[in-house]
Design an enzyme around this catalytic site. Structure first.
Site, PDB file in Angstrom:
ATOM      1  CG  ASP A 177       0.167  53.330  82.735  1.00  0.00           C
ATOM      2  OD1 ASP A 177       0.668  52.970  81.653  1.00  0.00           O
ATOM      3  OD2 ASP A 177       0.836  53.686  83.730  1.00  0.00           O
ATOM      4  CB  ILE A 178       0.804  48.913  85.912  1.00  0.00           C
ATOM      5  CG1 ILE A 178      -0.079  47.832  85.283  1.00  0.00           C
ATOM      6  CG2 ILE A 178       1.310  48.450  87.265  1.00  0.00           C
ATOM      7  CD1 ILE A 178       0.637  46.535  84.993  1.00  0.00           C
ATOM      8  CD  GLU A 187       3.978  50.780  81.578  1.00  0.00           C
ATOM      9  OE1 GLU A 187       4.427  51.865  81.950  1.00  0.00           O
ATOM     10  OE2 GLU A 187       4.534  50.069  80.717  1.00  0.00           O
TER      11      GLU A 187
END
Length: 452
Positions: free
Chosen positions: A321-322, A364
């Site tokens: 996950d960004i 994301e």
């Protein structure tokens, strides 16, 4: 021919094919099909066939359903080349209107009718000859192919008018050798039907260039039949010569057309295969990042999990996950967010094996399937990916961005992981542990830890 006897047709698709058919109809090259064009439909009023029909005063419409209402229409010819249009016409047309394949049937019927007439006429001629030998002379002169009577030394004894007209410059022919008069040779060629008939006593035929192989201005179908006396001995030959130049030319045209069609079919098949491959790729690819999409991820994870069970192999899954991705979108805009996603996708693909699979899970979040990898190897790969992203130079509008990711790892076999869905859920929960622990890190958890 009466108008009522004609086949009233309408064409769907006003392109070049439509124009070609109209040209042949107006040139009366298709009279044997007994066709009359009464309407043309095309969604493009600028199509060449459509405009030509208008100029000819033929009814035109942009909705082919309107053709069904045309007076006395009984056939639709679909020239669009589209299966969906053909299927729609087949579904919506009135029962009394046929499709194009009936044209072929009508053509064959016409051919059969002509052939039957020819056979009947030939039988009548043969019967007349049997009834009265006096017709032999008139038939000999009336035959529209060449007839030559030879003795056993290849001397010409008699010819019919066709031979005389064809070899007018060689007259008189009687008494000359046939191979000299007809083929400018000093002796019969080995393929000569008359030579073989003399030697074997039966009929032979051969297609040869005329007057010679060196100067083949025409093609002739030569046949030789033995003339026998009462005791069965061959005493002469009846040589039949038929000019088949037009047939040979037609065969050559047909051969070239067949080769061209085969080439086009091969090209079209290759194009379709390429298009199908592209469609297949699009169906499993995320449009923004170029990674595999979520649907393909799920299918692959399920199949790889089953394979790992069958062969007692490891299988690992990473969920990324960004970090603070919402701030990137809010502060720099969604175009910047899209660029970040695309850059991270490239970084991840460069740093995993060809056998591994990288897919966009959603938003994301990105997933990585590691084939035949245990939890230790998965954590090593996860840390490497984290570092690669952290050190990657992300640029936007001339400025450098610091982007990090939080990664969760899970692997089979693992405690309480009994399905691919549990493997996915475990990796997802591990990712959230990494984010809760401060982001920009790697974490792993078991199903038990997840439940606490």
């Amino acid at each position: 021919m009466r108008e009522a006897d004609k086949l009233n047709v309408a064409i769907v698709g006003g392109g070049r094919g439509c124009r070609a058919i109209m040209d042949m109809l107006f040139a009366k090259k298709l009279d044997h099909l007994q066709m009359k064009l009464i309407g043309v439909a095309d969604i493009n009023p600028e199509a060449v066939g459509y405009r030509h029909a208008q100029n000819r005063g033929i009814y035109t419409t942009q909705d082919y359903h309107e053709l069904y209402k045309a007076k006395n229409v009984n056939m639709i010819i679909d020239l669009t080349g589209r299966d969906d249009v053909a299927a729609e016409i087949s579904r919506t047309k009135p029962d009394n209107i046929r499709l194009m394949d009936q044209v072929i049937a009508r053509l064959f019927q016409e051919i059969f009718r002509i052939e039957e007439e020819r056979v009947a006429e030939r039988k009548r001629v043969e019967e007349a000859l049997r009834e009265d030998g006096r017709f032999l002379e008139s038939v000999f002169d009336a035959i529209q192919n060449g007839i030559t009577v030879l003795d056993c030394e290849f001397n010409i004894i008699r010819v019919n008018p066709w031979i005389e007209n064809t070899h007018r410059s060689k007259m008189p022919l009687i008494g000359k050798k046939c191979y000299e008069a007809y083929h400018n040779r000093k002796a019969p060629c080995p393929r000569c039907p008359s030579l073989r008939t003399l030697g074997r006593g039966d009929a032979h035929s051969e297609i040869v260039p005329y007057p010679s192989e060196q100067n083949p201005t025409r093609w002739m179908d030569l046949s030789a039949f033995p003339l026998k006396n009462a005791s069965g001995r061959v005493v002469g030959i009846i040589a039949h010569m038929k000019d088949i130049t037009s047939r040979k030319q037609a065969e050559e045209v047909l051969k070239n057309a067949h080769n061209e069609l085969a080439r086009r079919v091969e090209e079209r098949t290759a194009e379709l295969a390429k298009a199908n491959k592209q469609l297949e790729k699009l169906s499993v690819t995320d449009e923004l990042t170029g990674l595999y999409n979520r649907r393909h991820l799920m299918r692959t994870l399920e199949s790889e999990y089953k394979r790992a069970l069958r062969h007692n192999r490891n299988l690992a899954l990473l969920m990324l996950d960004i970090d603070h991705f919402k701030q990137v979108n809010d502060q720099l805009g969604h175009l910047c967010g899209d660029r970040v996603l695309q850059e991270i996708a490239r970084v991840l693909k460069r740093n995993v094996r060809a056998s591994d699979l990288v897919a966009r899970y959603g938003g994301e979040e990105i997933a990585v399937i590691l084939i035949e990898a245990g939890i230790s190897a998965a954590l090593e790969v996860a840390e490497k990916l984290r570092q690669e992203v952290e050190t990657h130079a992300f640029m936007w509008d001339g400025k450098s961005l610091r982007v990090t990711v939080s990664i969760g790892a899970a692997a089979h076999p693992g405690k309480n992981i009994q399905s691919w869905k549990q493997l996915l859920d475990t990796a997802d929960q591990a990712m959230y542990r990494a984010k809760e622990a401060g982001r920009n890190r790697v974490a792993a958890c078991t199903v038990e830890e997840k439940k606490i």
